[in-house]
Design a protein around this motif. Sequence first.
Motif, PDB file in Angstrom:
ATOM      1  N   ALA A   2      10.777   8.985 -17.035  1.00 28.05           N
ATOM      2  CA  ALA A   2      11.074   8.331 -15.766  1.00 28.05           C
ATOM      3  C   ALA A   2      12.032   7.157 -15.970  1.00 28.05           C
ATOM      4  CB  ALA A   2       9.791   7.841 -15.129  1.00 28.05           C
ATOM      5  N   SER A   3      12.916   6.991 -15.012  1.00 22.83           N
ATOM      6  CA  SER A   3      13.859   5.881 -15.057  1.00 22.83           C
ATOM      7  C   SER A   3      13.148   4.598 -14.614  1.00 22.83           C
ATOM      8  CB  SER A   3      15.033   6.170 -14.121  1.00 22.83           C
ATOM      9  OG  SER A   3      14.594   6.113 -12.773  1.00 22.83           O
ATOM     10  N   PRO A   4      13.761   3.438 -14.867  1.00 21.71           N
ATOM     11  CA  PRO A   4      13.174   2.185 -14.372  1.00 21.71           C
ATOM     12  C   PRO A   4      12.990   2.208 -12.849  1.00 21.71           C
ATOM     13  CG  PRO A   4      14.869   1.700 -15.989  1.00 21.71           C
ATOM     14  CD  PRO A   4      14.925   3.186 -15.727  1.00 21.71           C
ATOM     15  N   THR A   5      13.922   2.811 -12.134  1.00 22.16           N
ATOM     16  CA  THR A   5      13.802   2.916 -10.681  1.00 22.16           C
ATOM     17  C   THR A   5      12.533   3.678 -10.317  1.00 22.16           C
ATOM     18  OG1 THR A   5      16.196   2.840 -10.323  1.00 22.16           O
ATOM     19  CG2 THR A   5      14.873   3.876  -8.592  1.00 22.16           C
ATOM     20  N   GLN A   6      12.294   4.801 -10.981  1.00 21.60           N
ATOM     21  CA  GLN A   6      11.113   5.606 -10.676  1.00 21.60           C
ATOM     22  C   GLN A   6       9.828   4.882 -11.056  1.00 21.60           C
ATOM     23  OE1 GLN A   6      12.660   8.925 -12.941  1.00 21.60           O
ATOM     24  NE2 GLN A   6      12.529  10.222 -11.116  1.00 21.60           N
ATOM     25  N   ARG A   7       9.823   4.191 -12.174  1.00 20.66           N
ATOM     26  CA  ARG A   7       8.604   3.485 -12.593  1.00 20.66           C
ATOM     27  C   ARG A   7       8.248   2.365 -11.631  1.00 20.66           C
ATOM     28  NH1 ARG A   7      10.985   4.038 -17.819  1.00 20.66           N
ATOM     29  NH2 ARG A   7      11.546   1.848 -17.787  1.00 20.66           N
ATOM     30  N   ILE A   8       9.244   1.597 -11.212  1.00 20.12           N
ATOM     31  CA  ILE A   8       8.970   0.504 -10.268  1.00 20.12           C
ATOM     32  C   ILE A   8       8.552   1.078  -8.924  1.00 20.12           C
ATOM     33  CG2 ILE A   8       9.969  -1.446  -9.018  1.00 20.12           C
ATOM     34  CD1 ILE A   8      11.787  -1.882 -11.503  1.00 20.12           C
ATOM     35  N   ALA A   9       9.237   2.105  -8.467  1.00 23.54           N
ATOM     36  CA  ALA A   9       8.905   2.719  -7.176  1.00 23.54           C
ATOM     37  C   ALA A   9       7.500   3.322  -7.196  1.00 23.54           C
ATOM     38  CB  ALA A   9       9.941   3.787  -6.820  1.00 23.54           C
ATOM     39  N   ALA A  10       7.081   3.864  -8.348  1.00 27.27           N
ATOM     40  CA  ALA A  10       5.750   4.462  -8.460  1.00 27.27           C
ATOM     41  C   ALA A  10       4.640   3.422  -8.354  1.00 27.27           C
ATOM     42  CB  ALA A  10       5.633   5.225  -9.779  1.00 27.27           C
ATOM     43  N   SER A  63      18.081   5.586  -4.186  1.00 28.86           N
ATOM     44  CA  SER A  63      16.741   5.319  -4.709  1.00 28.86           C
ATOM     45  C   SER A  63      16.689   3.948  -5.386  1.00 28.86           C
ATOM     46  CB  SER A  63      16.306   6.418  -5.674  1.00 28.86           C
ATOM     47  OG  SER A  63      17.239   6.577  -6.716  1.00 28.86           O
ATOM     48  N   ALA A  64      17.713   3.607  -6.142  1.00 25.68           N
ATOM     49  CA  ALA A  64      17.767   2.291  -6.784  1.00 25.68           C
ATOM     50  C   ALA A  64      17.927   1.193  -5.732  1.00 25.68           C
ATOM     51  CB  ALA A  64      18.910   2.238  -7.789  1.00 25.68           C
ATOM     52  N   LEU A  65      18.702   1.464  -4.706  1.00 29.66           N
ATOM     53  CA  LEU A  65      18.871   0.512  -3.613  1.00 29.66           C
ATOM     54  C   LEU A  65      17.537   0.188  -2.955  1.00 29.66           C
ATOM     55  CD1 LEU A  65      20.654  -1.028  -1.481  1.00 29.66           C
ATOM     56  CD2 LEU A  65      20.659   1.106  -0.214  1.00 29.66           C
ATOM     57  N   LEU A  66      16.701   1.196  -2.739  1.00 24.25           N
ATOM     58  CA  LEU A  66      15.390   0.976  -2.118  1.00 24.25           C
ATOM     59  C   LEU A  66      14.530   0.028  -2.952  1.00 24.25           C
ATOM     60  CD1 LEU A  66      14.451   4.572  -0.894  1.00 24.25           C
ATOM     61  CD2 LEU A  66      15.102   2.612   0.523  1.00 24.25           C
ATOM     62  N   VAL A  67      14.566   0.192  -4.259  1.00 24.96           N
ATOM     63  CA  VAL A  67      13.771  -0.663  -5.142  1.00 24.96           C
ATOM     64  C   VAL A  67      14.330  -2.085  -5.155  1.00 24.96           C
ATOM     65  CG1 VAL A  67      13.100  -1.060  -7.552  1.00 24.96           C
ATOM     66  CG2 VAL A  67      12.917   1.231  -6.559  1.00 24.96           C
ATOM     67  N   THR A  68      15.627  -2.216  -5.322  1.00 26.79           N
ATOM     68  CA  THR A  68      16.245  -3.545  -5.355  1.00 26.79           C
ATOM     69  C   THR A  68      16.054  -4.276  -4.033  1.00 26.79           C
ATOM     70  OG1 THR A  68      17.871  -2.795  -6.961  1.00 26.79           O
ATOM     71  CG2 THR A  68      18.405  -4.795  -5.744  1.00 26.79           C
ATOM     72  N   LEU A  69      16.234  -3.568  -2.925  1.00 22.50           N
ATOM     73  CA  LEU A  69      16.042  -4.178  -1.614  1.00 22.50           C
ATOM     74  C   LEU A  69      14.604  -4.649  -1.434  1.00 22.50           C
ATOM     75  CD1 LEU A  69      17.388  -4.878   1.063  1.00 22.50           C
ATOM     76  CD2 LEU A  69      16.795  -2.591   1.870  1.00 22.50           C
ATOM     77  N   ALA A  70      13.644  -3.868  -1.915  1.00 21.24           N
ATOM     78  CA  ALA A  70      12.237  -4.287  -1.840  1.00 21.24           C
ATOM     79  C   ALA A  70      12.028  -5.581  -2.622  1.00 21.24           C
ATOM     80  CB  ALA A  70      11.330  -3.180  -2.367  1.00 21.24           C
ATOM     81  N   LEU A 110       9.341   4.904  -1.101  1.00 22.55           N
ATOM     82  CA  LEU A 110       9.309   4.469  -2.498  1.00 22.55           C
ATOM     83  C   LEU A 110       8.398   5.370  -3.332  1.00 22.55           C
ATOM     84  CD1 LEU A 110       9.236   0.597  -2.043  1.00 22.55           C
ATOM     85  CD2 LEU A 110      11.038   1.916  -3.149  1.00 22.55           C
ATOM     86  N   SER A 111       7.276   5.782  -2.757  1.00 23.66           N
ATOM     87  CA  SER A 111       6.363   6.692  -3.469  1.00 23.66           C
ATOM     88  C   SER A 111       7.047   8.020  -3.758  1.00 23.66           C
ATOM     89  CB  SER A 111       5.094   6.926  -2.650  1.00 23.66           C
ATOM     90  OG  SER A 111       4.367   5.730  -2.524  1.00 23.66           O
ATOM     91  N   PHE A 112       7.813   8.501  -2.793  1.00 16.50           N
ATOM     92  CA  PHE A 112       8.575   9.745  -3.006  1.00 16.50           C
ATOM     93  C   PHE A 112       9.531   9.584  -4.184  1.00 16.50           C
ATOM     94  CE2 PHE A 112      12.335  12.365  -2.294  1.00 16.50           C
ATOM     95  CZ  PHE A 112      11.758  13.631  -2.258  1.00 16.50           C
ATOM     96  N   VAL A 113      10.243   8.455  -4.212  1.00 16.57           N
ATOM     97  CA  VAL A 113      11.170   8.193  -5.318  1.00 16.57           C
ATOM     98  C   VAL A 113      10.413   8.121  -6.639  1.00 16.57           C
ATOM     99  CG1 VAL A 113      12.700   6.434  -6.326  1.00 16.57           C
ATOM    100  CG2 VAL A 113      12.904   7.015  -3.905  1.00 16.57           C
ATOM    101  N   GLY A 114       9.265   7.466  -6.626  1.00 17.68           N
ATOM    102  CA  GLY A 114       8.515   7.257  -7.861  1.00 17.68           C
ATOM    103  C   GLY A 114       7.838   8.495  -8.408  1.00 17.68           C
ATOM    104  N   PHE A 115       7.365   9.375  -7.517  1.00 17.25           N
ATOM    105  CA  PHE A 115       6.548  10.487  -7.984  1.00 17.25           C
ATOM    106  C   PHE A 115       7.190  11.867  -7.872  1.00 17.25           C
ATOM    107  CE2 PHE A 115       3.333   7.253  -6.871  1.00 17.25           C
ATOM    108  CZ  PHE A 115       2.754   7.122  -8.122  1.00 17.25           C
ATOM    109  N   PHE A 116       8.126  12.017  -6.953  1.00 14.46           N
ATOM    110  CA  PHE A 116       8.635  13.358  -6.696  1.00 14.46           C
ATOM    111  C   PHE A 116      10.114  13.540  -6.968  1.00 14.46           C
ATOM    112  CE2 PHE A 116       5.023  12.736  -3.800  1.00 14.46           C
ATOM    113  CZ  PHE A 116       4.150  13.633  -4.389  1.00 14.46           C
ATOM    114  N   ARG A 117      10.855  12.483  -7.146  1.00  9.44           N
ATOM    115  CA  ARG A 117      12.292  12.606  -7.350  1.00  9.44           C
ATOM    116  C   ARG A 117      12.610  12.539  -8.839  1.00  9.44           C
ATOM    117  NH1 ARG A 117      17.231   9.980  -4.120  1.00  9.44           N
ATOM    118  NH2 ARG A 117      18.796  11.025  -5.361  1.00  9.44           N
ATOM    119  N   HIS A 118      13.049  13.634  -9.386  1.00  3.59           N
ATOM    120  CA  HIS A 118      13.367  13.685 -10.823  1.00  3.59           C
ATOM    121  C   HIS A 118      14.724  14.283 -11.040  1.00  3.59           C
ATOM    122  CE1 HIS A 118       9.393  12.433 -12.032  1.00  3.59           C
ATOM    123  NE2 HIS A 118       8.894  13.290 -11.187  1.00  3.59           N
TER     124      HIS A 118
END
Length: 118
Positions: A2-10, A63-70, A110-118
Amino acid sequence: MASPTQRIAAVLGPTLIAVTASEAINLEIWNDVHPTLTYLNGLLFFVGGTVIVTSHNQWRPVSALLVTLAGWLLVLAGSYRLFFPTAPQLAPGPSTYALIALLGAYGVALSFVGFFRH
């Protein structure tokens, strides 16, 4: 892996879903909360947001934008609560519940990005 984006989003996605659901159910607890508790809440928001922003300040892809914006939203919300702990909290009403629903939907994204987007 998982990327840092996915880990934070998860982590952030389910947390945002849980917080918004519990806030919607227990919104009245903020009616007469002591300013110290609001300050501490702001401190947690600010620290969490700062960790995200300093470790993940990426604006592309979406996906990275969503995490950074949060992260930036947490910094702003935390700053407001730190500097204005005696300010009135949002009162129950249609606009408050709409904001809570919007933040809950953000948590689902964010959950979608973290768990389902690969």
